[in-house]
Scaffold this motif. Structure first.
Motif: not given
Length: 177
Positions: A158-169, A144-152, A96-100
């Motif tokens: 049968n493995l996946v990565n979960v990537i949360h692309n975060v724009e903090l603002g 307060y103005f952050s956005t989160v887009n999640t990509v799998v 699980v990753e948090f980008l941004g």
């Protein structure tokens, strides 16, 4: 008096009908599983051979197996006194990753309460819940103005990565007057 007779007759019919549709299960056969053993699936199903099975118990087995979050799909049926359980296992999360996000403090905070972690079973609903939790956590920390887009990202085996692309603002700050 007539009401009592109707209630007794109805109860008797329901009682007899319930057992009329019950089959004795002599064997449990599992298919579709790779990582999770047959014994573990039987344990989670909470059903044993030698018991009678009804539609209500079939539904309970399906519910029990789905509640483990180990399976994407579960099918159950009785055929010739065999209980057949067919499953499709949910993928395992590799990472699980948090980008941004650069701050380790924020990353550690996020990792402390999200549902899905490395080596857990993937679940679409829990990813959605995690995204909401991430947005709430960031708001509590002034973003307060952050956005989160999640990509799998699907991987092999049968493995996946979960990537949360975060724009903090911009972080909201309180100015003293």
């Amino acid at each position: 008096m007539i009401k009592k007779i109707i209630i007794i007759v109805t109860s008797y019919i329901l009682f007899v009908t319930n057992f009329a549709y019950a089959d004795l299960v002599k064997d449990i056969k599992i298919s579709g599983n790779d990582r999770i053993s047959d014994e573990t699936i039987i344990l989670f199903s909470e059903f044993n051979t030698g018991n009678f099975i009804t539609n209500k118990k079939l539904n309970q087995i399906i519910k029990n197996l789905y509640e483990t979050n180990f399976f994407e799909d579960v099918k159950v049926k009785v055929l010739d006194q065999d209980l057949l359980i067919t499953v499709i296992e949910a993928p395992i999360i590799d990472k699980v990753e948090f980008l941004g996000i650069k701050s380790e403090r924020i990353k550690d905070g996020l990792n402390s309460f999200i549902n899905l972690k490395s080596r857990s079973s993937y679940n679409d609903f829990l990813v959605s819940e995690d995204r909401k939790k991430i947005e709430s956590f960031l708001r509590q920390n002034g973003y307060y103005f952050s956005t989160v887009n999640t990509v799998v990202e699907n991987l092999d085996n049968n493995l996946v990565n979960v990537i949360h692309n975060v724009e903090l603002g911009e972080k909201a700050k309180i100015k003293k007057i």
